[in-house]
Motif scaffolding. Structure first.
Motif, PDB file in Angstrom:
ATOM      1  N   UNK A  81      29.700  54.126  54.739  1.00 34.97           N
ATOM      2  CA  UNK A  81      30.195  53.690  53.435  1.00 34.97           C
ATOM      3  C   UNK A  81      30.490  52.197  53.528  1.00 34.97           C
ATOM      4  N   UNK A  82      30.000  51.402  52.567  1.00 31.29           N
ATOM      5  CA  UNK A  82      30.261  49.967  52.622  1.00 31.29           C
ATOM      6  C   UNK A  82      31.756  49.673  52.478  1.00 31.29           C
ATOM      7  N   UNK A  83      32.186  48.576  53.043  1.00 40.12           N
ATOM      8  CA  UNK A  83      33.578  48.130  52.909  1.00 40.12           C
ATOM      9  C   UNK A  83      33.771  47.526  51.520  1.00 40.12           C
ATOM     10  N   UNK A  84      34.982  47.637  51.011  1.00 41.88           N
ATOM     11  CA  UNK A  84      35.313  47.017  49.729  1.00 41.88           C
ATOM     12  C   UNK A  84      35.429  45.515  49.927  1.00 41.88           C
ATOM     13  N   UNK A  85      34.723  44.773  49.105  1.00 40.46           N
ATOM     14  CA  UNK A  85      34.822  43.327  49.144  1.00 40.46           C
ATOM     15  C   UNK A  85      35.658  42.830  47.976  1.00 40.46           C
TER      16      UNK A  85
ATOM     17  N   UNK B 111      32.497  47.086  29.918  1.00 38.71           N
ATOM     18  CA  UNK B 111      31.689  46.125  30.670  1.00 38.71           C
ATOM     19  C   UNK B 111      31.883  46.303  32.174  1.00 38.71           C
ATOM     20  N   UNK B 112      33.146  46.434  32.607  1.00 38.39           N
ATOM     21  CA  UNK B 112      33.406  46.580  34.032  1.00 38.39           C
ATOM     22  C   UNK B 112      32.793  47.884  34.564  1.00 38.39           C
ATOM     23  N   UNK B 113      32.897  48.949  33.799  1.00 40.27           N
ATOM     24  CA  UNK B 113      32.284  50.208  34.232  1.00 40.27           C
ATOM     25  C   UNK B 113      30.765  50.097  34.285  1.00 40.27           C
ATOM     26  N   UNK B 114      30.192  49.351  33.372  1.00 37.26           N
ATOM     27  CA  UNK B 114      28.742  49.135  33.395  1.00 37.26           C
ATOM     28  C   UNK B 114      28.349  48.351  34.653  1.00 37.26           C
ATOM     29  N   UNK B 115      29.109  47.299  34.974  1.00 33.80           N
ATOM     30  CA  UNK B 115      28.822  46.506  36.175  1.00 33.80           C
ATOM     31  C   UNK B 115      29.003  47.337  37.442  1.00 33.80           C
ATOM     32  N   UNK B 116      30.052  48.139  37.478  1.00 32.64           N
ATOM     33  CA  UNK B 116      30.284  49.019  38.623  1.00 32.64           C
ATOM     34  C   UNK B 116      29.130  50.027  38.733  1.00 32.64           C
ATOM     35  N   UNK B 117      28.717  50.573  37.609  1.00 33.01           N
ATOM     36  CA  UNK B 117      27.608  51.527  37.588  1.00 33.01           C
ATOM     37  C   UNK B 117      26.318  50.912  38.092  1.00 33.01           C
ATOM     38  N   UNK B 118      26.080  49.638  37.731  1.00 33.80           N
ATOM     39  CA  UNK B 118      24.894  48.938  38.233  1.00 33.80           C
ATOM     40  C   UNK B 118      24.932  48.823  39.751  1.00 33.80           C
ATOM     41  N   UNK B 119      26.104  48.461  40.285  1.00 35.24           N
ATOM     42  CA  UNK B 119      26.248  48.353  41.740  1.00 35.24           C
ATOM     43  C   UNK B 119      26.019  49.703  42.421  1.00 35.24           C
ATOM     44  N   UNK B 120      26.560  50.765  41.840  1.00 36.08           N
ATOM     45  CA  UNK B 120      26.408  52.105  42.414  1.00 36.08           C
ATOM     46  C   UNK B 120      24.951  52.553  42.331  1.00 36.08           C
ATOM     47  N   UNK B 121      24.285  52.199  41.253  1.00 34.16           N
ATOM     48  CA  UNK B 121      22.878  52.583  41.108  1.00 34.16           C
ATOM     49  C   UNK B 121      22.021  51.893  42.176  1.00 34.16           C
ATOM     50  N   UNK B 122      22.320  50.621  42.473  1.00 32.18           N
ATOM     51  CA  UNK B 122      21.564  49.891  43.493  1.00 32.18           C
ATOM     52  C   UNK B 122      21.897  50.371  44.903  1.00 32.18           C
TER      53      UNK B 122
ATOM     54  N   UNK C 129      28.218  52.977  47.339  1.00 28.97           N
ATOM     55  CA  UNK C 129      29.333  52.200  46.764  1.00 28.97           C
ATOM     56  C   UNK C 129      30.275  53.111  45.993  1.00 28.97           C
ATOM     57  N   UNK C 130      29.799  54.280  45.581  1.00 28.95           N
ATOM     58  CA  UNK C 130      30.654  55.262  44.897  1.00 28.95           C
ATOM     59  C   UNK C 130      31.801  55.703  45.808  1.00 28.95           C
ATOM     60  N   UNK C 131      31.590  55.597  47.115  1.00 28.59           N
ATOM     61  CA  UNK C 131      32.557  56.103  48.093  1.00 28.59           C
ATOM     62  C   UNK C 131      33.516  55.046  48.626  1.00 28.59           C
TER      63      UNK C 131
END
Length: 161
Positions: free
Chosen positions: A8-12, A75-86, A90-92
């Motif tokens: 799981x990636x670290x939170x940045x 907007x923030x949820x959309x950006x978070x969703x984009x990161x998770x999709x890539x 990142x969901x974890x």
């Protein structure tokens, strides 16, 4: 694709910023929505025993906060969703899990206190349409937030519940 053996990636800093801003604007939106509903109820069913001169200003404040905060939350949820999709792992990340469970906790406590308030007032015989509608507004708002985040926390990396 099997993600079970990947770390799981670290939170940045970006993750912390996105998730904190999303949760803060969710809370702002929920409180403002409830305040707006309360003031609209007060306007529609005024209490003849109390003087409430601040309804108009309260409605403007609640609406203003809601008009700004809720789109930022989306907007923030959309950006978070984009990161998770890539990068599905990142969901974890920890910041997401902590804030999701904090939100579940706050919404659960809100529902519990709301039901306690309903029962207390029912037993005291002090119920009115205003009171029922306000209890309903809090219950529905907190309940929907709870259900949304409960569903979100149950999703696996693969997107299944």
């Amino acid at each position: 694709m099997d993600n079970t053996n990947q770390a799981v990636p670290k939170s940045g800093p970006k993750d912390v910023f996105y998730h904190l801003l999303a949760i803060a604007t969710l809370y702002m939106s929920a409180v403002s929505f409830i305040a707006l509903v309360f003031q609209l109820i007060n306007t529609q069913w005024p209490d003849s025993l109390s003087y409430s001169a601040g309804n108009e200003a309260s409605i403007r404040w609640a609406a203003s906060i809601l008009i700004v905060a809720f789109p930022v939350y989306l907007l923030m949820n959309w950006l978070i969703g984009k990161d998770v999709q890539q990068e599905p792992l990142r969901r974890e990340i920890r910041v997401r899990k902590w804030l999701d469970y904090l939100t579940l906790f706050i919404s659960a406590v809100t529902v519990i206190v709301d039901v306690i308030t309903l029962i207390y007032n029912f037993l005291g015989g002090e119920l009115s349409i205003r009171f029922y509608l306000k209890i309903l507004a809090v219950l529905v708002t907190a309940g929907l937030i709870f259900l949304y985040y409960l569903k979100d926390t149950r999703k696996s990396v693969g997107g299944k519940i």
